[in-house]
Motif scaffolding. Sequence first.
Motif, PDB file in Angstrom:
ATOM      1  N   ALA A 278       1.516 -18.155  -5.177  1.00  0.00           N
ATOM      2  CA  ALA A 278       1.599 -17.386  -3.923  1.00  0.00           C
ATOM      3  C   ALA A 278       0.581 -16.261  -3.927  1.00  0.00           C
ATOM      4  O   ALA A 278       0.040 -15.902  -2.883  1.00  0.00           O
ATOM      5  CB  ALA A 278       3.001 -16.824  -3.742  1.00  0.00           C
ATOM      6  N   LEU A 279       0.276 -15.719  -5.117  1.00  0.00           N
ATOM      7  CA  LEU A 279      -0.767 -14.701  -5.204  1.00  0.00           C
ATOM      8  C   LEU A 279      -2.123 -15.284  -4.840  1.00  0.00           C
ATOM      9  O   LEU A 279      -2.911 -14.670  -4.134  1.00  0.00           O
ATOM     10  CB  LEU A 279      -0.867 -14.169  -6.629  1.00  0.00           C
ATOM     11  CG  LEU A 279      -0.110 -12.905  -6.989  1.00  0.00           C
ATOM     12  CD1 LEU A 279      -0.478 -12.510  -8.397  1.00  0.00           C
ATOM     13  CD2 LEU A 279      -0.466 -11.802  -6.035  1.00  0.00           C
TER      14      LEU A 279
ATOM     15  N   SER B 238       3.537  -6.612 -14.730  1.00  0.00           N
ATOM     16  CA  SER B 238       2.434  -7.501 -14.398  1.00  0.00           C
ATOM     17  C   SER B 238       2.889  -8.628 -13.497  1.00  0.00           C
ATOM     18  O   SER B 238       2.103  -9.188 -12.753  1.00  0.00           O
ATOM     19  CB  SER B 238       1.815  -8.064 -15.671  1.00  0.00           C
ATOM     20  OG  SER B 238       2.695  -8.994 -16.264  1.00  0.00           O
ATOM     21  N   GLU B 239       4.172  -8.966 -13.550  1.00  0.00           N
ATOM     22  CA  GLU B 239       4.653 -10.044 -12.681  1.00  0.00           C
ATOM     23  C   GLU B 239       5.020  -9.541 -11.299  1.00  0.00           C
ATOM     24  O   GLU B 239       5.210 -10.339 -10.379  1.00  0.00           O
ATOM     25  CB  GLU B 239       5.891 -10.683 -13.295  1.00  0.00           C
ATOM     26  CG  GLU B 239       5.618 -11.664 -14.385  1.00  0.00           C
ATOM     27  CD  GLU B 239       6.907 -12.211 -14.930  1.00  0.00           C
ATOM     28  OE1 GLU B 239       7.919 -12.238 -14.199  1.00  0.00           O
ATOM     29  OE2 GLU B 239       6.907 -12.597 -16.101  1.00  0.00           O
TER      30      GLU B 239
ATOM     31  N   ARG C 186      -1.613 -12.990 -21.565  1.00  0.00           N
ATOM     32  CA  ARG C 186      -0.361 -13.049 -22.319  1.00  0.00           C
ATOM     33  C   ARG C 186       0.057 -14.449 -22.687  1.00  0.00           C
ATOM     34  O   ARG C 186       0.976 -14.626 -23.471  1.00  0.00           O
ATOM     35  CB  ARG C 186       0.778 -12.486 -21.455  1.00  0.00           C
ATOM     36  CG  ARG C 186       0.936 -11.052 -21.534  1.00  0.00           C
ATOM     37  CD  ARG C 186       1.954 -10.629 -20.472  1.00  0.00           C
ATOM     38  NE  ARG C 186       1.572  -9.376 -19.901  1.00  0.00           N
ATOM     39  CZ  ARG C 186       1.752  -8.208 -20.493  1.00  0.00           C
ATOM     40  NH1 ARG C 186       2.355  -8.159 -21.656  1.00  0.00           N
ATOM     41  NH2 ARG C 186       1.345  -7.098 -19.932  1.00  0.00           N
TER      42      ARG C 186
ATOM     43  N   SER D 164       0.824  -1.207   0.000  1.00  0.00           N
ATOM     44  CA  SER D 164       0.000   0.000   0.000  1.00  0.00           C
ATOM     45  C   SER D 164       0.856   1.254   0.000  1.00  0.00           C
ATOM     46  O   SER D 164       0.506   2.250  -0.630  1.00  0.00           O
ATOM     47  CB  SER D 164      -0.916  -0.002   1.222  1.00  0.00           C
ATOM     48  OG  SER D 164      -1.615  -1.198   1.316  1.00  0.00           O
TER      49      SER D 164
ATOM     50  N   ALA E  43       5.228 -18.414  -8.297  1.00  0.00           N
ATOM     51  CA  ALA E  43       5.023 -17.058  -7.783  1.00  0.00           C
ATOM     52  C   ALA E  43       3.553 -16.668  -7.882  1.00  0.00           C
ATOM     53  O   ALA E  43       3.000 -16.046  -6.965  1.00  0.00           O
ATOM     54  CB  ALA E  43       5.896 -16.070  -8.561  1.00  0.00           C
TER      55      ALA E  43
ATOM     56  N   GLU F  80       5.470  -6.428 -19.089  1.00  0.00           N
ATOM     57  CA  GLU F  80       5.361  -7.798 -18.593  1.00  0.00           C
ATOM     58  C   GLU F  80       5.919  -7.895 -17.179  1.00  0.00           C
ATOM     59  O   GLU F  80       5.347  -8.564 -16.313  1.00  0.00           O
ATOM     60  CB  GLU F  80       6.126  -8.733 -19.519  1.00  0.00           C
ATOM     61  CG  GLU F  80       5.918 -10.186 -19.149  1.00  0.00           C
ATOM     62  CD  GLU F  80       6.627 -11.101 -20.111  1.00  0.00           C
ATOM     63  OE1 GLU F  80       6.975 -10.643 -21.216  1.00  0.00           O
ATOM     64  OE2 GLU F  80       6.830 -12.251 -19.748  1.00  0.00           O
TER      65      GLU F  80
ATOM     66  N   SER G  51       4.244 -10.933  -3.615  1.00  0.00           N
ATOM     67  CA  SER G  51       3.491 -11.808  -2.736  1.00  0.00           C
ATOM     68  C   SER G  51       4.296 -13.048  -2.382  1.00  0.00           C
ATOM     69  O   SER G  51       4.265 -13.529  -1.245  1.00  0.00           O
ATOM     70  CB  SER G  51       2.191 -12.200  -3.446  1.00  0.00           C
ATOM     71  OG  SER G  51       1.458 -13.052  -2.660  1.00  0.00           O
ATOM     72  N   PHE G  52       5.058 -13.561  -3.357  1.00  0.00           N
ATOM     73  CA  PHE G  52       5.886 -14.743  -3.112  1.00  0.00           C
ATOM     74  C   PHE G  52       6.911 -14.461  -2.018  1.00  0.00           C
ATOM     75  O   PHE G  52       7.060 -15.231  -1.063  1.00  0.00           O
ATOM     76  CB  PHE G  52       6.573 -15.097  -4.432  1.00  0.00           C
ATOM     77  CG  PHE G  52       7.590 -16.186  -4.324  1.00  0.00           C
ATOM     78  CD1 PHE G  52       8.939 -15.891  -4.222  1.00  0.00           C
ATOM     79  CD2 PHE G  52       7.204 -17.505  -4.343  1.00  0.00           C
ATOM     80  CE1 PHE G  52       9.878 -16.888  -4.135  1.00  0.00           C
ATOM     81  CE2 PHE G  52       8.137 -18.507  -4.264  1.00  0.00           C
ATOM     82  CZ  PHE G  52       9.478 -18.197  -4.159  1.00  0.00           C
TER      83      PHE G  52
ATOM     84  N   LYS H 101       2.061   1.905  -3.490  1.00  0.00           N
ATOM     85  CA  LYS H 101       0.966   2.407  -4.332  1.00  0.00           C
ATOM     86  C   LYS H 101       0.682   3.866  -4.033  1.00  0.00           C
ATOM     87  O   LYS H 101       0.467   4.684  -4.929  1.00  0.00           O
ATOM     88  CB  LYS H 101      -0.295   1.593  -4.036  1.00  0.00           C
ATOM     89  CG  LYS H 101      -0.706   0.655  -5.123  1.00  0.00           C
ATOM     90  CD  LYS H 101      -1.927  -0.084  -4.677  1.00  0.00           C
ATOM     91  CE  LYS H 101      -2.873  -0.265  -5.832  1.00  0.00           C
ATOM     92  NZ  LYS H 101      -4.013  -1.061  -5.451  1.00  0.00           N
TER      93      LYS H 101
ATOM     94  N   PRO I  54       3.438  -7.978  -8.772  1.00  0.00           N
ATOM     95  CA  PRO I  54       2.652  -8.385  -7.602  1.00  0.00           C
ATOM     96  C   PRO I  54       2.867  -9.842  -7.235  1.00  0.00           C
ATOM     97  O   PRO I  54       2.845 -10.194  -6.050  1.00  0.00           O
ATOM     98  CB  PRO I  54       1.201  -8.134  -8.022  1.00  0.00           C
ATOM     99  CG  PRO I  54       1.279  -7.185  -9.143  1.00  0.00           C
ATOM    100  CD  PRO I  54       2.563  -7.465  -9.840  1.00  0.00           C
ATOM    101  N   ALA I  55       3.081 -10.696  -8.241  1.00  0.00           N
ATOM    102  CA  ALA I  55       3.263 -12.113  -7.945  1.00  0.00           C
ATOM    103  C   ALA I  55       4.551 -12.339  -7.163  1.00  0.00           C
ATOM    104  O   ALA I  55       4.562 -13.042  -6.143  1.00  0.00           O
ATOM    105  CB  ALA I  55       3.284 -12.915  -9.246  1.00  0.00           C
ATOM    106  N   TRP I  56       5.640 -11.716  -7.631  1.00  0.00           N
ATOM    107  CA  TRP I  56       6.899 -11.902  -6.923  1.00  0.00           C
ATOM    108  C   TRP I  56       6.865 -11.241  -5.551  1.00  0.00           C
ATOM    109  O   TRP I  56       7.443 -11.758  -4.598  1.00  0.00           O
ATOM    110  CB  TRP I  56       8.071 -11.342  -7.747  1.00  0.00           C
ATOM    111  CG  TRP I  56       8.440 -12.249  -8.866  1.00  0.00           C
ATOM    112  CD1 TRP I  56       8.248 -12.038 -10.209  1.00  0.00           C
ATOM    113  CD2 TRP I  56       9.049 -13.536  -8.761  1.00  0.00           C
ATOM    114  NE1 TRP I  56       8.688 -13.101 -10.926  1.00  0.00           N
ATOM    115  CE2 TRP I  56       9.194 -14.045 -10.061  1.00  0.00           C
ATOM    116  CE3 TRP I  56       9.484 -14.306  -7.681  1.00  0.00           C
ATOM    117  CZ2 TRP I  56       9.755 -15.278 -10.320  1.00  0.00           C
ATOM    118  CZ3 TRP I  56      10.049 -15.539  -7.953  1.00  0.00           C
ATOM    119  CH2 TRP I  56      10.173 -16.016  -9.252  1.00  0.00           C
TER     120      TRP I  56
ATOM    121  N   GLN J 269       6.929 -12.103   0.225  1.00  0.00           N
ATOM    122  CA  GLN J 269       6.325 -11.808   1.522  1.00  0.00           C
ATOM    123  C   GLN J 269       5.859 -13.074   2.215  1.00  0.00           C
ATOM    124  O   GLN J 269       6.071 -13.276   3.402  1.00  0.00           O
ATOM    125  CB  GLN J 269       5.141 -10.856   1.349  1.00  0.00           C
ATOM    126  CG  GLN J 269       5.522  -9.447   1.630  1.00  0.00           C
ATOM    127  CD  GLN J 269       4.364  -8.496   1.545  1.00  0.00           C
ATOM    128  OE1 GLN J 269       3.496  -8.648   0.704  1.00  0.00           O
ATOM    129  NE2 GLN J 269       4.355  -7.531   2.403  1.00  0.00           N
ATOM    130  N   GLN J 270       5.225 -13.962   1.442  1.00  0.00           N
ATOM    131  CA  GLN J 270       4.670 -15.148   2.081  1.00  0.00           C
ATOM    132  C   GLN J 270       5.756 -16.082   2.576  1.00  0.00           C
ATOM    133  O   GLN J 270       5.814 -16.466   3.738  1.00  0.00           O
ATOM    134  CB  GLN J 270       3.817 -15.872   1.056  1.00  0.00           C
ATOM    135  CG  GLN J 270       2.615 -16.536   1.639  1.00  0.00           C
ATOM    136  CD  GLN J 270       1.792 -17.135   0.551  1.00  0.00           C
ATOM    137  OE1 GLN J 270       1.676 -16.565  -0.520  1.00  0.00           O
ATOM    138  NE2 GLN J 270       1.255 -18.291   0.802  1.00  0.00           N
TER     139      GLN J 270
END
Lengths: 457, 342
Positions: free
Chosen positions: B186-187, A95-96, B269, A73, B183, A92, A102-103, A76, A98-100, A105-106
């Motif tokens: 994980a989301l 777009s990836e 994509r 947050s 990854a 690209e 979250s990875f 952002k 947020p996935a990394w 962090q988790q």
Amino acid sequence: MEGPIALRVWGKGLGLPSVDAECIAAITYLAHTSESNPDFTYTIISDYDTDSSPNGDFPVLSDTFKKTAGYGSIIKELENVGFGINNSLSAEQQSELPAWTSFIQQRGQELLDLYLYASYYNYWDQMSPAFTKILPWYYNYIIPPARRAAAIARTKYLGIRSLDIDNLDDVPTDKDGRISGKPSATTTSLSPAQSTPQQVLDQQRMQKWLRVQKHSDTFQLYQLSEAFFRPLNDLLGEKKYLLNEDEPTSLDCLAIGYLAPMLLAPVTQPWLADALKQRFPKLQKYTARFHGQTFGHQGIFSKDIMESAPSPSTYEGIKFMSQSISGWVVSWKNTVTPDPTINRTSPSHFYSTPFLSSAPIQAIALSATVIAGLAFAASKYILVQSGDDNVFTHDKRKGTVRLTDMGEAGAALAAFGQRREIDAGVERERQRTGRATVVEVDVEGENGDIGRQVLVS
Amino acid sequence: MSKPSQATSDDTSPRTKPTRSILSIPPSLKRLFDEFPLVTYAANELPARSVSVPNKRDRADIHAFYDAHLSRRRSSEGGGRGGGKGQRDDALHAFFSWAGEGDVSPNVASFNPGCLRWQAYLVSQGIKFHVVPSNNHASFPHSLPLVASHPHAGGPFAQPIITSEGLGKWAKKSGEMGMKEDAFMALVDGPVRRAWLFSMYMTPNFEKLTVPCYIDAHTSSPIIRLFSARELRQAAQAELLKYKPVIDERAIYSDAEDAFQALDSYFSRREEGTKPTTLLDAAVFAYTYLLLELAEDGWADRRLADMVRGLEGLRAHKEEIRKGYFRARPPGVWRRSKMVDV
């Protein structure tokens, strides 16, 4: 954002700018943002009072009107006003991201929970003193145990139990061989000559359990660290940063937030730092380099922008303690922070823990149990003290318990038994002499009660 | 028989009161319990075959569904594997999951995304099973889904009972998931799951959707329903509180929005030819199907559903799976309360 921007974080500790991983990440991000955007100014306040934070934890970015909590947050929010370091990413990669994020962090949070909080020696030798230095005395009884309990709850599903008790010699056992918890000063290693055979057996059984448990835990910790470090190692590849060749991005700042404590915290049992150094040297070099680049001697982070929150007054301390104590009885704290951007028609659109939750029911049940237990104990005490012959006294006269001692049902059974005895006696007499007479006699017993004895002749 | 008053003179031992502490059991009770020793029975074995196989008509439906499914796959793959002709008719694995009574066929979606994820994955891998409606307390690891494998049903399951962890290990072994998919998983397990928990348990959706599905099927007593519902909501709240000490609604929805957008662009994509049969596809399908299948006025709190409805890539992904890989039908509870456009 209006007004001066302040970032509130947990204080310094473990040789790092903060004891919390997400706070380190936020500090790193702000340092690099202000380096690439010179008109971005901020202060960092090392704080301890989380009441004003929307998610009950730090980091919190605050300006005059708004508070934002959480690393994602915060990023952002800053990007909304035009300050950011993710501009050089391709679509690209954007777009990836947020996935990394979250990875990291988790999985990173899981590993740090095990490494710094669940691990008995690491927590009590390093983390707890670190918190003592940065918290006022009364917070020190609340916050570190709460963080430790939360970390253990988060990692309980992994089933790694031998981190909490590590040294084989110091483990105490109960009579039945169960692990009773933390090592205590009184139960150091028993030599076989001193301990009873049962104790030696218990210790051997427990040591065997511990050895088996340590094997499975070591394997599982290996898997966990592999699952976290390997993808990051592969993502880093030969580049200078995780996503980019030239510039750090928010992902790098987040990664440092978790990797720096793993590598640099001076803990008693550095199994994670050893794993990082032995199996992932590329990642270790990246961590050391980026950390030094930000916080080192010529680092871009200037320590003088860090100030500490004003130390609390005695009144605040007393108020906090009384709130915590009353919080044990009735939970009155709000557990949900509503979204301020949504207009709600009904104020109770969502459920937070209501004022009188199930705690009163539990309190009533608990107090009823306690009162019942006290009543029982008191009655036993009185009986033992008074020592009179009553229903609990062992009657040595007969050597057996008299059924009349057990009340009306006993008396009924006694009468039935007597009836059968009389009949049996009559039969015997009849067989012996051919006839039998039954005589009932009123007899005064020892207690003064009048009983009826039946004689058969 | 001697008189009782004489009995004491025969008793030469001094009459002493036994010393006992406050915590000792009364002697009369002790003697009573000495007379009746407790017996400890050995532990029962796991009820491996206590599941009843569905009746003939349901079995025929299940096999027809799989034959149609496999023939569709075979025609699209151009060849592929045989449909197990030598198999027995009733050789079906049992999939314990959250489902309504009578939802035995595997194409009726479970209303729980964790179970629906595995249901979709197993169907897309072509493994035949029938669904056993169950609940948390009935299963020994206290979490669903659970698979009780049938020895004659073929498939990769060798053990009699497989928990969701075992399913995860099997999926990873046979898996085609790379680093990037890890990854994105994980989301799904992080922000998306937290937003689902908040939306279904902490908003008025709880009474409208969650309670009819989870609680009402198992008991009709209003007191038990009240307490079970309360416990369920507190369990969900405790799960959310594990992440941070206070649940921040704005952060939860904002993280979920980022997550859904990232998944949307990932699926858009992806190349055209890749088949959506990985665990990531199944996991995302579980959430998008449940969020999109209900009509708009079926929701009491529509925020999460509207978020997904606005993303074209996720809608297309869900339709692709539903048409080609898992012809799911809405859960029975939703259909019966007419909340779905059937």
